[in-house]
Design a protein around this motif. Structure first.
Motif, PDB file in Angstrom:
ATOM      1  N   TYR A   4     -55.715  37.438   6.166  1.00  0.00           N
ATOM      2  CA  TYR A   4     -56.212  36.524   7.536  1.00  0.00           C
ATOM      3  C   TYR A   4     -55.177  36.990   8.853  1.00  0.00           C
ATOM      4  N   TYR A  13     -55.846  39.406  12.269  1.00  0.00           N
ATOM      5  CA  TYR A  13     -56.316  38.288  13.241  1.00  0.00           C
ATOM      6  C   TYR A  13     -56.038  38.943  14.391  1.00  0.00           C
ATOM      7  N   GLN A  38     -59.078  29.341  23.848  1.00  0.00           N
ATOM      8  CA  GLN A  38     -57.559  28.941  24.049  1.00  0.00           C
ATOM      9  C   GLN A  38     -57.165  28.611  25.264  1.00  0.00           C
ATOM     10  N   GLY A  79     -49.705  25.345  14.218  1.00  0.00           N
ATOM     11  CA  GLY A  79     -50.586  26.452  13.533  1.00  0.00           C
ATOM     12  C   GLY A  79     -50.559  27.563  14.582  1.00  0.00           C
ATOM     13  N   GLU A  95     -50.784  32.265  21.757  1.00  0.00           N
ATOM     14  CA  GLU A  95     -50.603  31.149  22.587  1.00  0.00           C
ATOM     15  C   GLU A  95     -49.254  31.508  23.534  1.00  0.00           C
ATOM     16  N   ASP A 113     -45.838  27.350  11.628  1.00  0.00           N
ATOM     17  CA  ASP A 113     -47.112  27.867  11.054  1.00  0.00           C
ATOM     18  C   ASP A 113     -46.642  27.830   9.651  1.00  0.00           C
ATOM     19  N   ASP A 127     -45.654  23.109   7.328  1.00  0.00           N
ATOM     20  CA  ASP A 127     -46.903  22.626   7.088  1.00  0.00           C
ATOM     21  C   ASP A 127     -47.327  21.619   8.044  1.00  0.00           C
ATOM     22  N   ALA A 128     -48.551  21.933   8.716  1.00  0.00           N
ATOM     23  CA  ALA A 128     -48.849  20.943   9.756  1.00  0.00           C
ATOM     24  C   ALA A 128     -49.033  19.480   9.181  1.00  0.00           C
ATOM     25  N   ILE A 168     -54.937  24.790  17.998  1.00  0.00           N
ATOM     26  CA  ILE A 168     -56.020  25.511  18.276  1.00  0.00           C
ATOM     27  C   ILE A 168     -56.672  26.120  17.180  1.00  0.00           C
TER      28      ILE A 168
HETATM   29  C1  LIG Z   1     -57.276  30.714  13.585  1.00  0.00           C
HETATM   30  S1  LIG Z   1     -55.446  30.676  13.341  1.00  0.00           S
HETATM   31  C2  LIG Z   1     -55.099  29.975  14.819  1.00  0.00           C
HETATM   32  C3  LIG Z   1     -53.734  30.640  15.550  1.00  0.00           C
HETATM   33  C4  LIG Z   1     -53.586  30.023  16.899  1.00  0.00           C
HETATM   34  N1  LIG Z   1     -53.618  28.529  16.919  1.00  0.00           N
HETATM   35  C5  LIG Z   1     -54.463  30.692  17.786  1.00  0.00           C
HETATM   36  O1  LIG Z   1     -55.248  29.826  18.395  1.00  0.00           O
HETATM   37  O2  LIG Z   1     -54.520  31.970  18.013  1.00  0.00           O
HETATM   38  C6  LIG Z   1     -54.848  29.270  12.205  1.00  0.00           C
HETATM   39  C7  LIG Z   1     -53.489  29.406  11.725  1.00  0.00           C
HETATM   40  O3  LIG Z   1     -53.083  28.261  10.952  1.00  0.00           O
HETATM   41  C8  LIG Z   1     -52.404  28.340  10.045  1.00  0.00           C
HETATM   42  N2  LIG Z   1     -52.461  27.170   9.040  1.00  0.00           N
HETATM   43  C9  LIG Z   1     -53.304  26.951   8.360  1.00  0.00           C
HETATM   44  N3  LIG Z   1     -53.254  25.809   7.686  1.00  0.00           N
HETATM   45  C10 LIG Z   1     -51.872  25.309   8.077  1.00  0.00           C
HETATM   46  C11 LIG Z   1     -51.101  24.422   7.419  1.00  0.00           C
HETATM   47  N4  LIG Z   1     -51.528  23.413   6.608  1.00  0.00           N
HETATM   48  N5  LIG Z   1     -49.767  24.137   8.214  1.00  0.00           N
HETATM   49  C12 LIG Z   1     -49.665  25.164   9.053  1.00  0.00           C
HETATM   50  N6  LIG Z   1     -50.352  26.094   9.599  1.00  0.00           N
HETATM   51  C13 LIG Z   1     -51.375  26.253   8.967  1.00  0.00           C
HETATM   52  C14 LIG Z   1     -52.816  29.670   9.512  1.00  0.00           C
HETATM   53  O4  LIG Z   1     -51.715  30.067   8.708  1.00  0.00           O
HETATM   54  C15 LIG Z   1     -53.064  30.366  10.740  1.00  0.00           C
HETATM   55  O5  LIG Z   1     -51.848  31.100  11.412  1.00  0.00           O
END
Ligand SMILES: C[S@@+](CC[C@H](N)C(=O)[O-])C[C@H]1O[C@@H](n2cnc3c(N)ncnc32)[C@H](O)[C@@H]1O
Length: 248
Positions: free
Chosen positions: A16, A20, A34, A53, A59, A76, A102-103, A119
């Motif tokens: 992913y 991206y 965004q 994340g 961003e 992230d 981790d979030a 986001i």
């Molecule tokens: C769609 S991307 C969004 C990236 C950014 N916020 C943007 O708008 O471009 C989703 C991101 O969430 C991260 N992610 C997913 N689950 C997560 C978690 N539990 N903790 C931290 N990051 C996470 C993924 O690694 C990925 O980089």
């Protein structure tokens, strides 16, 4: 960590976040989302801002371009994403605190940030319980009266995928490119899009009705917030201020 979770995390690291910047990050619908979210943060000089994340760091220029004097921290759980984000930060010669985290378990003291942005991350944070856990963490690290902007999925991705595919086809037809080049560009984009298919099989996929989201944010943030339907990207944007009684 459960096996299924490890798989999802490995997918973000190995697939992913690798594609991206050439796929989702280029979609005009996503860029508008965004921009809408960053504008809603209302950044001010000296703000301590957390991006949950942060992904590959798209961003970063938006936030630092809007106001160069903010203190930005990004987390992230994907190493691949953070490596790319570091490069974007270096290009801007800015000191940004980027951390692997981790979030659902933010390693920051309570009330550390003036603003938190998240986001298109909740879509991938496990099921509704995990999403609630991540939301609770955001409210915990946000100062009383601090602002949050968080997006939540409002429907299944299949529907969004079909409408994005129509966009890609239309964009290529209208691009003015030679038909041969337009065809190959379309094929390349469709093949890259296949990388997203495994997402449809991830466990705990869930989304929010306006009513459910209203109830959760009310419980965790307090009273001063709004939910905006952002139908062109199948999201709901929750934004507002954490009230004193929130964040518990
Ligand atoms: C769609 S991307 C969004 C990236 C950014 N916020 C943007 O708008 O471009 C989703 C991101 O969430 C991260 N992610 C997913 N689950 C997560 C978690 N539990 N903790 C931290 N990051 C996470 C993924 O690694 C990925 O980089």
């Amino acid at each position: 960590m459960r096996f299924a979770e490890r798989l999802v995390r490995a997918y973000f690291d190995c697939a992913y976040n690798v594609v991206y910047d050439f796929t989702t990050a280029r979609l005009s619908r996503f860029r508008k989302l965004q921009a809408r979210c960053v504008a809603e943060l209302g950044l001010a000089e000296g703000d301590r801002v957390l991006c949950v994340g942060l992904g590959t760091g798209n961003e970063i220029p938006r936030i630092l371009g809007a106001n160069m004097a903010v203190e930005l921290t990004g987390i992230d759980y994907s190493k691949t994403a953070l490596k790319r984000a570091v490069r974007k930060a270096e290009k801007l010669s800015k000191n940004i605190d980027l951390r692997l985290m981790d979030a659902r378990n933010l390693d920051f003291a309570p009330e550390s940030f003036d603003k938190v942005l998240c986001i298109h991350v909740m879509d991938f944070v496990g099921d509704n319980r995990d999403q609630e856990k991540a939301t609770r963490e955001i409210m915990r690290v946000l100062k009383n009266g601090g602002k949050f902007v968080i997006t939540y999925p409002s429907d299944r991705e299949e529907k969004l995928g079909r409408s994005l595919l129509r966009d890609v086809i239309r964009d290529n037809l209208d691009s003015g490119k030679h038909p041969f080049r337009a065809f190959w560009s379309l094929v390349a984009q469709m093949l890259t899009g296949l990388v997203y298919l495994p997402l449809l099989a991830r466990p705990g996929r869930s989304f929010y009705s306006g009513h459910d989201l209203q109830a959760m944010i009310g419980r965790l943030a307090g009273g001063d917030f709004q939910i905006e339907e952002y139908s062109s990207y199948q999201d709901r944007i929750a934004f507002g201020k954490r009230a004193n009684e929130g964040g518990n």
